[in-house]
Write an enzyme that holds these catalytic residues in place. Structure first.
Site, PDB file in Angstrom:
ATOM      1  N   GLU A  77      -7.785  57.412  64.536  1.00 50.62           N
ATOM      2  CA  GLU A  77      -7.410  56.812  63.253  1.00 50.62           C
ATOM      3  C   GLU A  77      -7.790  55.346  63.101  1.00 50.62           C
ATOM      4  O   GLU A  77      -6.940  54.521  62.752  1.00 50.62           O
ATOM      5  CB  GLU A  77      -5.890  56.955  63.045  1.00 50.62           C
ATOM      6  CG  GLU A  77      -5.415  58.380  63.000  1.00 50.62           C
ATOM      7  CD  GLU A  77      -3.916  58.490  62.769  1.00 50.62           C
ATOM      8  OE1 GLU A  77      -3.538  59.162  61.808  1.00 50.62           O
ATOM      9  OE2 GLU A  77      -3.127  57.918  63.553  1.00 50.62           O
TER      10      GLU A  77
HETATM   11  C1  ACM Z   1      -2.666  60.914  66.664  1.00 56.31           C
HETATM   12  O1  ACM Z   1      -1.743  61.698  66.348  1.00 56.31           O
HETATM   13  N1  ACM Z   1      -2.991  59.907  65.876  1.00 56.31           N
HETATM   14  C2  ACM Z   1      -3.403  61.081  67.899  1.00 56.31           C
END
Ligand code: ACM
Length: 648
Positions: free
Chosen positions: A285
């Site tokens: 992310e």
């Molecule tokens: C995640 O749940 N961002 C690895």
């Protein structure tokens, strides 16, 4: 649980008395000796019997191990064992002390109380894991989890044969590991809540003694607000940077040499604390804004012939991988890191979908499944249990590609979870995932799983986890009274809302410092009472209303719920923490009345009036909607009773 790969019941049982003894006869080392001592203490705790072995008496449980284990636990070390129990004695054999530990935990799970005392059934078990990597990830950044909390959960992990503890040690909300080279990490970015290196070494040795590897994760280049609070000069966007929630997303600046110098020194230091071969760099992310808004970074992208931010992250990962390799570590990261430029030695942890695991294996990368094993989504155990690392796209892989799938990890993200709440978010559901990763692929019967999970749940209490015992004090705190039984009755039939709907409903969305002292925090993700009630209703309906025993139990539940609101209402009104739950309590009583009325029609063999049914169904449907982030789990089965009172 996990169910063994082969189990042959024999006749009779071995009594567990105060003269019970256990001894290792083959090769043994400190690790095995410690395991045997812990086993005896645990057996004593489970039975309440103080063991008084008589000198010269034959050993009850003989443990024979063929060889030693590695001084740093290695992926794929032999964990197989054979356990044979007869009415006169028991024998455990294993290739390594790790296998012996797994077998000792199986023995502990077999102890039962019966009319003559404690005993284990005579049985012949041959057992080995399906996957070598069976992990649990705990996020200690959003909420710091003290060492004693981690230790009791390591004990529970070992009890269900999990073997990797993945610590998510840094994120936007806190950097939880002491660095002597970069002390601002803990001084400026932990609010004083971090693990010293001495504490971490002790935890690693504690886990090693229980056959568990510790894999550290330091999330870069995104999820790095805490790191950048300490060292803002490494940020892609100018400061000031603080830990406060709600600020813009940040990322390390991958175009600066200082970033790699920092990571090289930091990783070097951490490899002297964490001996495991695998080192998790996060990689998930990464928000594009910090890089897109920095002209210098955009110029770097163009000058190096890259097309976009993903190329830049790949460049960052390639350099990071070389640093890890220099320090003899294998890189593991979330599935965003998957790019053909990285060497085949890395491990990809799939969280966004099962497909990425198959894609990684097709390209020759090893992988772990976490998608489907996120405990913070509050799913029932059955939903996790259905997810198999070799199902979906992975089912079509070649046998060679399938071998690249090392197993999986259940994940617990802790935005909403304090140390007090943690155990109930993990257990018992994680035991169902542990079974998925250990047991043969064809062990899939959900009824059997739940029957055993209910047992394992209370058994795990003997390992110190507080998933059941934390509930009452939290309820009592909200109620402010000695007698809170009516609150307990409500708490037992509500569940937290699923997926990330709580995140959407709370304001501010990520206030990780907010109190976690409401009913939604105290209740378990899966209501055992709700599941039992639902099973009774299914049983009653499937019997064509003939199962009188099931009906009587349904009626008992409904009577107690119908009368609960009158007792509970005054408590709810006098507590600021409970006022929001008043409509839930009213709905529970009204649902119970409707269910009783439906039973009345069914017993009279008189179809319920249509307008009554329509009205009650509309109400019961409405009672399924979340209130105070909670779901009333009996609304569904009561609707079925109302429907059934139509009688044809
Ligand atoms: C995640 O749940 N961002 C690895």
């Amino acid at each position: 649980m996990p169910w063994p790969s082969s189990l042959q019941p024999q006749s009779g049982e071995l009594a567990i008395t105060r003269s019970f003894s256990a001894a290792a006869t083959g090769v043994h080392d400190a690790s095995l000796d410690g395991a045997v001592q812990r086993f005896l203490a645990q057996l004593s705790r489970q039975t309440g019997i103080r063991l008084v072995p008589s000198i010269g008496a034959p050993t009850t449980l003989t443990i024979e191990v063929a060889g030693k284990r590695e001084s740093v636990q290695r992926l794929g070390e032999d964990e197989s064992y054979e356990l044979t129990i007869t009415p006169s004695n028991a024998k455990l054999t294993a290739a390594t002390p790790l296998g012996a530990m797994r077998g000792l935990d199986t023995f502990l799970q077999l102890i039962q109380i019966n009319s003559t005392g404690f005993a284990v059934p005579a049985v012949a078990i041959k057992d080995s894991p399906r996957f070598p990597w069976r992990g649990m990830m705990i996020d200690v950044s959003r909420h710091f989890m003290p060492i004693d909390v981690l230790k009791r959960n390591i004990d529970a992990m070992a009890a269900v044969k999990l073997n990797v503890f993945h610590l998510h040690l840094s994120d936007d909300q806190g950097f939880r590991m002491e660095s002597k080279r970069f002390p601002k990490l803990q001084e400026n970015a932990s609010e004083g809540m971090y693990y010293t290196q001495a504490e971490m070494r002790d935890l690693i040795s504690y886990a090693y003694d229980r056959g568990i590897r510790i894999v550290p994760e330091f999330d870069v280049p995104g999820h790095s607000r805490a790191l950048l609070t300490a060292y803002p000069e490494l940020s892609s966007t100018p400061g000031p940077i603080t830990l406060d929630p709600g600020g813009p997303d940040l990322a390390l600046d991958p175009t600066r040499e200082e970033t790699y110098k920092f990571l090289d020194k930091f990783i070097d230091e951490m490899t002297h604390v964490f001996p495991d071969e695998y080192f998790h760099i996060g990689g998930d992310e990464v928000d594009p804004k910090p890089w897109d808004s920095n002209p210098k970074i955009q110029a770097f992208i163009r000058a190096h012939g890259m097309k976009n931010d993903q190329d830049l992250q790949a460049y960052f990962n390639e350099r990071l991988e070389k640093i890890l390799a220099k320090h003899h570590r294998t890189m593991i990261g979330w599935d965003e890191i998957l790019r053909p430029d990285l060497p085949k030695s890395i491990v990809v942890q799939s969280w966004r979908g099962q497909a990425s695991l198959a894609v990684a294996a097709q390209e020759g990368y090893r992988g772990l499944l976490s998608y489907g094993y996120y405990l913070d989504l509050m799913w029932p155990a059955s939903q996790h249990y259905e997810v198999d690392p070799l199902s979906g796209a992975a089912a079509n892989l070649t046998p060679e590609q399938k071998k690249l799938i090392l197993g999986g990890e259940t994940c617990m993200w802790n935005e909403w979870v304090t140390p007090e709440v943690l155990d109930s978010r993990l257990w018992p559901r994680a035991a169902a995932i542990a079974e998925r990763l250990w047991s043969p692929q064809d062990v899939t019967d959900v009824h059997s799983m739940y029957a055993r999970l209910d047992q394992v749940s209370w058994w795990l209490q003997w390992f110190g986890v507080k998933h059941l015992s934390a509930k009452n004090p939290m309820l009592q705190r909200m109620a402010g009274t000695y007698d809170f039984s009516s609150l307990r009755a409500l708490a037992d039939v509500v569940e937290p809302i699923k997926d990330y709907s709580r995140k959407e409903s709370e304001n501010p969305r990520y206030d990780f410092r907010a109190p976690r002292n409401r009913l939604v925090d105290a209740v378990t993700p899966e209501s055992v009472t709700g599941r039992h009630f639902n099973n009774l209703v299914q049983q009653f309906l499937q019997s064509g209303f003939k199962d009188r025993a099931a009906e009587a139990k349904i009626r008992d539940y409904l009577n107690s719920w119908r009368d609960n609101d009158i007792k509970l209402h005054p408590l709810l009104e006098q507590s600021s923490l409970l006022q929001e739950d008043a409509p839930l309590s009213e709905n529970l009583s009204a649902l119970a009345s409707a269910g009783l009325q439906a039973l009345y029609y069914i017993d009279q063999a008189a179809p319920s009036p249509e307008n009554w049914r329509t009205q009650q169904l509309a109400f019961a449907k409405d009672a399924e909607k979340p209130i105070a982030n909670l779901l009333l789990v009996v609304a569904g089965p009561v609707q079925q009773l109302i429907q059934a009172s139509q009688m044809h």
